[in-house]
Design a protein around this motif. Structure first.
Motif, PDB file in Angstrom:
ATOM      1  N   PHE A  61      -5.301   2.876  -7.083  1.00 17.07           N
ATOM      2  CA  PHE A  61      -5.546   4.067  -6.261  1.00 17.07           C
ATOM      3  C   PHE A  61      -6.143   3.721  -4.902  1.00 17.07           C
ATOM      4  O   PHE A  61      -5.694   4.186  -3.872  1.00 17.07           O
ATOM      5  CB  PHE A  61      -6.481   5.011  -7.009  1.00 17.07           C
ATOM      6  N   TYR A  62      -7.147   2.855  -4.916  1.00 15.67           N
ATOM      7  CA  TYR A  62      -7.854   2.578  -3.666  1.00 15.67           C
ATOM      8  C   TYR A  62      -7.093   1.648  -2.741  1.00 15.67           C
ATOM      9  O   TYR A  62      -7.523   1.392  -1.629  1.00 15.67           O
ATOM     10  CB  TYR A  62      -9.255   2.039  -3.956  1.00 15.67           C
ATOM     11  N   GLU A  63      -5.961   1.129  -3.238  1.00 11.77           N
ATOM     12  CA  GLU A  63      -5.131   0.298  -2.357  1.00 11.77           C
ATOM     13  C   GLU A  63      -4.136   1.148  -1.587  1.00 11.77           C
ATOM     14  O   GLU A  63      -3.520   0.678  -0.635  1.00 11.77           O
ATOM     15  CB  GLU A  63      -4.360  -0.745  -3.179  1.00 11.77           C
ATOM     16  N   LEU A  64      -3.951   2.378  -2.010  1.00 12.72           N
ATOM     17  CA  LEU A  64      -2.866   3.189  -1.447  1.00 12.72           C
ATOM     18  C   LEU A  64      -3.176   3.702  -0.055  1.00 12.72           C
ATOM     19  O   LEU A  64      -4.285   4.120   0.239  1.00 12.72           O
ATOM     20  CB  LEU A  64      -2.573   4.367  -2.369  1.00 12.72           C
ATOM     21  N   ASP A  65      -2.157   3.656   0.770  1.00 11.04           N
ATOM     22  CA  ASP A  65      -2.325   4.133   2.139  1.00 11.04           C
ATOM     23  C   ASP A  65      -1.397   5.308   2.432  1.00 11.04           C
ATOM     24  O   ASP A  65      -1.282   5.741   3.570  1.00 11.04           O
ATOM     25  CB  ASP A  65      -2.038   2.975   3.120  1.00 11.04           C
ATOM     26  N   ALA A  66      -0.727   5.793   1.426  1.00 13.77           N
ATOM     27  CA  ALA A  66       0.161   6.944   1.582  1.00 13.77           C
ATOM     28  C   ALA A  66       0.435   7.496   0.191  1.00 13.77           C
ATOM     29  O   ALA A  66       0.268   6.785  -0.807  1.00 13.77           O
ATOM     30  CB  ALA A  66       1.465   6.523   2.248  1.00 13.77           C
ATOM     31  N   ARG A  85       0.793  -1.232   0.000  1.00 17.29           N
ATOM     32  CA  ARG A  85       0.000   0.000   0.000  1.00 17.29           C
ATOM     33  C   ARG A  85       0.826   1.284   0.000  1.00 17.29           C
ATOM     34  O   ARG A  85       0.305   2.379   0.164  1.00 17.29           O
ATOM     35  CB  ARG A  85      -0.981   0.035   1.171  1.00 17.29           C
TER      36      ARG A  85
END
Lengths: 81, 383, 327
Positions: free
Chosen positions: C283-288, C256
C-alpha cells in the motif's frame, strides 16, 4: 597607472564581490546594476575592493562614478593619475 | 455526481453574478480549467473548477446573482456512468466542496512527505485526478535540500555560477503556508529619512570605505531595538500559541542573483553596534550569495526585515515567514514634498510597513511597534 | 543448442508425446482427442503413434471422464485429461473441486491425485458465449489444486512435464488464441518451474500484470507506451495458483503503479485478487490507484466487432496505464 593594470584590478574586485557575474559579458557603458542584480551592498563592496587594491579612498559621494565599468575606468584613471 | 458551487472569491464575498459560462453541458473539464466568469465587488473573475469531470448541467443562467455556496453546475465525475432516466435524485444541499477536506495524495507520497516533514497541502499534484505523487514530493524535497545545501557549509563547491538552486519550491511551501495559516494584518507609515541620511553621510564621510554603513543597517538596527521592546512581535506561533524568541534575531531577506531569496538571521541584532551589525550583514549577504549559510542562520530568525533597497517601488506588503509572527518592510526611498514646521520641503522618505500575525497581536500594538521603529530612525544617533 | 520453428500447438503436442514416451503410466483422454486429433488439433497423430489404450476418446461426459481420470491417478496412473473448453469444465467441477482437490487432505495425506487437466480458455475466435469465457479464477479459488497458464512456447512445452511430476492435481489453461502462436523453441526444451511469475519486459514506470492470452496484447501496449516515454514492466503470472506475490510486489514497489490485465470479468476476478494482494502488501509503495482492464461484464458476444469490444485490448491497456502515470 596603465589601463590594463586598472582593468585587472577592476576584474579582480568585481569577481570578489559578485563571482557569478561575467566581466566580459557586461556592457561597459551601461550601469552594472541595470544589467545584473547589483545592489548597494555590492556597490559598497566593489568600492572597498577597489580602494584596497589601489590604495585610495573613494568618498561616498563618488560612488556614482563606479556605476558602469567604463565610467569606473575613467574615474580610477583620473584618481590614480 | 458533484455540485460545482459559487465559489468564495474573497472573505468578504457573499454573492456573485454569473457573467458567462466558458463550458457547455457535455464538455470534459480538467481541474484548474476556467469554467465561468463571475462578477464580484472586485470585478470580473475567472473561476476555475477543482476536479476533473464532465459538465452534466448548468444550473444558473448568465446574469443571475447567487449566494456563495449555491450549486451553479452539476458535474459527472470521471468514470461515473451517464445517468439513466429514473426517479429524480434527491435535491443536493449546498455544502462545502467535498474534495477540499483532504489532500489527494498517493500512499507513497504521503509516507515520503511525512518522512521529510513536507506539508502536502503546499504541493501541487501531477498525478491522476491531480493527486500528489511521490515525484511531486521528491521535487519539493529536493528544492528544500538545495536550500539546505545553500545552508550547509560546502567548501569544495564553487560558488553560485551555474549551480541550479531550485529554492522556488521551498519558497512556495513557506509562503503558501503563511498565506493559508497566518491571519496577517498590515500597517504602513511614512518615515522622514533626512535625519538618518544626514547622520549616515557624516559617518561615511569620516570613515574609510571599509567602515562605511548602508542605510539598510540602520533599518535592521531600528527593527531589532523595537522588537526587543515589543516581544509579541519577536518569536513564533507554535502549536496554537505564541512562543517568544530567545533573543532578537533579525532575518534579512536577501535576493539571490540566480533567483529566489533567503532570509538568514543576524543573531542578537539588538545587542550589536551599527559597525558590528554592518560587518555581520556584509558577511551574511556574501555567504548567502555564495551558498554558505549555516542552518541556524537560515532558520533562526525571530522577526524578518524585507528592504527593497534603492531600486524598487515605494511600498512592500511583506508576507510573514512562518512560524514567525511579524515582518517589517521598507520600500525604496523617494524624494517628496513634505511638510516640516509648516513649510513644504523636499525630503527623502521611506515607506515602512508591518505585516503581523493577528493571532498574536492587534493593530494597536502593531502601530506602537511600527512607530517605535520609525521613531528610532528619526534619532539615528540612538542607534 | 539449436532451436526450431514451431507453434504453441506443436509445443503442447511435443510435451504430451515426450511424456507418453518417458512414462508408461501417462495416457491422454478427452473428447475427440483420438480419431479427430483434438478439437484444436493438439493431439493429431498421437492415436496412430500410441494406440487407443493411451489416446482415449471419451463420451461427452466431462464429469464421467474427469472422475475416471481421478480414479486412474489414485490407482497409480498419470492421466492427462483434456477438457475441450473451460466452459464445459463446469460439468466436471464437482469432480475437480470436491474430489481431486480434497482427497489428499481428507485422507490425511495417504492418497494423492497426480492428475493433469488441460483445458482451452478464452475468446477471440467467434465461438460465442458458451465457448469463449475465461473462468480461470473459478479454479484459482480452490485450495488443493495448482493452476497454471502457459503463454509462451517454452511454457507450452515445459509446464506439462512439470505438472505431471507434481503429486497433486494441476489444471493447465491454454488460451485458444495461442495455439497458432509461432516462434523458435530450443530442441532440448523441457520442464520449467511452475511457481514463478516471469517479467516479460522490464520497465520502471508502471507494472502490467497479465497471463495467458492477454500477454501479447499487454506487450503490444507496453511497446506503444514506450513510444510515449512510459516504460511499462510486463509480468506474466504463469502460475495462477499459487500466485507469485514476491515478483509482483517487488515490481510494483519499483514502479509504484499497476494495471491488471485479465480476460476474466472484473467482478470477483483474478484481477480483483491481485489488486487486493498489492494493497495488502505494498500500500505505502503505491503512487496511483490500481487499475484493471478486464472483459466487459457480458456473456461474450458472437459478432466479431462486439466480441473485440468486450475484450481487453492493447488500446485499453495503454489508456489505463497512461491515466495512472498522469498522462
Amino acid at each position: 597607472m596603465k589601463t590594463d593594470e586598472l582593468e585587472r584590478v577592476m576584474r579582480t574586485a568585481l569577481a570578489g564581490v559578485a563571482p557569478d557575474l561575467e566581466f566580459d559579458e557586461l556592457d561597459p557603458e551601461t550601469p552594472i546594476r541595470d544589467q545584473a542584480d547589483f545592489d548597494s551592498m555590492d556597490t559598497l563592496n566593489f568600492a572597498i575592493a577597489l580602494s584596497r587594491a589601489l590604495g585610495i579612498d573613494i568618498p561616498e559621494s563618488d560612488y556614482p562614478h563606479l556605476a558602469s565599468l567604463a565610467e569606473c575606468r575613467r574615474y580610477l584613471a583620473m584618481r590614480t593619475g | 455526481m458533484a455540485d460545482f458551487l459559487m465559489p468564495s472569491l474573497g472573505a468578504d464575498m457573499d454573492e456573485g453574478t454569473l457573467v458567462q459560462w466558458e463550458v457547455a453541458p457535455g464538455d470534459t473539464v480538467r481541474r484548474g480549467q476556467v469554467v465561468a466568469v463571475v462578477e464580484t465587488a472586485k470585478g470580473a473573475i475567472d473561476v476555475e473548477i477543482f476536479r476533473d469531470g464532465v459538465v452534466e448541467e448548468l444550473l444558473v443562467e448568465p446574469g443571475t446573482t447567487v449566494p456563495v455556496g449555491q450549486p451553479i453546475a452539476r458535474l459527472r465525475e470521471c468514470g461515473e456512468a451517464e445517468p439513466t432516466p429514473g426517479p429524480a435524485p434527491a435535491p443536493a444541499t449546498a455544502t462545502a466542496e467535498p474534495d477540499t477536506a483532504r489532500v489527494r495524495a498517493s500512499p507513497a507520497a504521503r509516507r515520503q512527505a511525512e518522512a521529510l516533514g513536507i506539508d502536502l497541502e503546499a504541493l501541487a499534484g501531477s498525478g491522476p485526478d491531480g493527486a500528489i505523487t511521490l515525484e511531486d514530493v521528491g521535487r519539493a524535497g529536493s528544492a528544500r535540500e538545495s536550500m539546505a545545501e545553500a545552508v550547509a557549509p560546502a567548501p569544495a563547491k564553487p560558488a553560485a555560477p551555474g549551480r541550479p538552486v531550485d529554492i522556488r519550491g521551498a519558497i512556495a511551501a513557506a509562503m503558501s503556508r503563511a498565506k493559508r495559516e497566518i491571519p496577517h494584518y498590515y500597517l504602513g507609515h511614512w518615515v522622514d529619512l533626512s535625519p538618518a541620511n544626514e547622520w549616515l553621510a557624516d559617518w561615511n564621510a569620516s570613515h574609510p570605505v571599509a567602515e562605511r554603513l548602508l542605510p539598510a543597517v540602520l533599518m535592521l538596527r531600528a527593527v531589532a531595538l523595537a522588537a526587543a521592546r515589543f516581544p509579541d512581535f519577536n518569536g513564533f506561533w507554535r502549536d496554537g500559541k505564541f512562543v517568544a524568541g530567545d533573543g532578537v534575531h533579525v532575518g534579512t531577506a536577501i535576493s539571490l542573483r540566480r533567483g529566489g531569496l533567503v532570509a538568514p538571521a543576524l543573531k542578537n541584532a539588538d545587542r550589536h553596534s551599527l559597525p558590528e551589525l554592518m560587518d555581520a550583514f556584509r558577511d551574511l549577504v556574501g555567504r548567502a550569495r555564495a551558498g554558505r549559510l549555516t542552518g541556524s542562520e537560515l532558520l533562526g530568525g525571530t522577526i524578518t526585515v524585507s528592504s527593497l533597497g534603492e531600486q524598487g517601488v515605494e511600498e512592500v506588503y511583506p508576507v510573514i515567514y512562518p512560524p514567525q509572527v511579524a515582518i517589517v518592510g521598507f520600500g525604496t526611498p523617494v524624494e517628496r514634498p513634505w511638510v516640516v514646521g509648516g513649510r513644504i520641503e523636499p525630503r527623502w522618505l521611506v515607506r515602512a510597513t508591518l505585516a503581523a500575525d493577528h493571532r498574536v497581536s492587534d493593530g494597536r500594538r502593531g502601530a506602537l511597534f511600527l512607530e517605535a521603529v520609525t521613531g528610532l530612525l528619526q534619532e539615528p544617533e540612538t542607534l | 543448442m539449436s532451436a526450431a520453428r514451431t507453434t504453441y500447438r506443436e509445443a503442447v503436442r511435443a510435451a504430451i508425446r515426450a511424456a507418453l514416451l518417458d512414462d508408461e503410466r501417462v495416457f491422454l483422454m478427452g473428447e475427440d482427442v483420438g480419431s479427430y486429433g483434438g478439437c484444436f488439433g493438439v493431439s493429431k497423430g498421437l492415436l496412430e503413434e500410441f494406440g487407443p489404450e493411451r489416446i482415449r476418446d471419451t463420451p461427452l461426459s466431462e464429469s464421467g471422464f474427469t472422475g475416471a481420470g481421478i480414479g486412474a491417478a489414485l490407482g497409480g496412473m498419470r492421466p492427462i485429461v483434456e477438457i475441450m473448453t473451460v466452459n464445459f469444465s463446469l460439468l466436471a467441477l464437482d469432480q475437480i473441486v470436491n474430489s481431486a482437490a480434497t482427497i489428499r487432505h481428507m485422507s490425511d495425506g495417504q492418497f494423492s491425485v497426480p492428475l493433469v487437466i488441460r483445458m482451452a480458455t478464452g475468446a477471440g475466435r467467434q465461438l460465442a458465449a458458451q465457448h469463449s469465457h475465461s473462468l480461470e479464477s473459478f479454479y484459482a479459488h480452490v485450495p488443493g489444486i495448482r493452476v497454471v497458464a502457459p503463454a509462451t512456447l517454452e511454457d507450452a512445452r515445459g509446464m506439462l512435464p512439470a505438472a505431471l511430476a507434481d503429486p497433486d492435481p494441476v489444471v493447465i489453461f491454454e488460451h485458444t488464441s495461442l495455439y497458432n502462436l509461432e516462434g523458435e523453441l530450443a530442441e532440448d526444451a523441457g520442464a520449467v518451474d511452475l511457481d514463478r511469475a516471469a517479467i516479460r519486459r522490464p520497465g520502471r514506470d508502471v507494472t502490467l500484470v497479465t497471463h495467458g492470452g492477454s500477454l501479447a496484447k499487454t506487450l503490444a501496449a507496453a511497446a506503444t507506451l514506450a513510444e510515449e516515454g512510459i516504460e511499462a514492466e510486463v509480468i506474466d503470472l504463469r502460475s495462477l495458483r499459487p500466485l507469485d506475490d514476491a515478483t509482483i510486489i517487488a515490481s510494483v514497489s519499483r514502479t509504484r503503479r499497476a494495471v491488471m490485465v485479465d480476460e476474466g470479468w472484473r467482478t470477483m476476478s483474478l484481477a480483483a485478487e491481485l489488486v487486493t494482494r498489492i494493497v495488502e502488501q505494498a500500500f505505502y509503495e503505491l503512487d496511483a490507484p490500481l487499475a484493471r482492464v478486464c472483459t466487459a461484464e457480458v456473456p461474450i458476444p458472437y459478432p466479431a466487432h462486439l466480441e473485440q469490444a468486450a475484450l481487453p485490448s492493447a488500446d485499453k491497456i495503454v489508456a489505463a496505464a497512461r491515466r495512472l502515470t498522469g498522462g
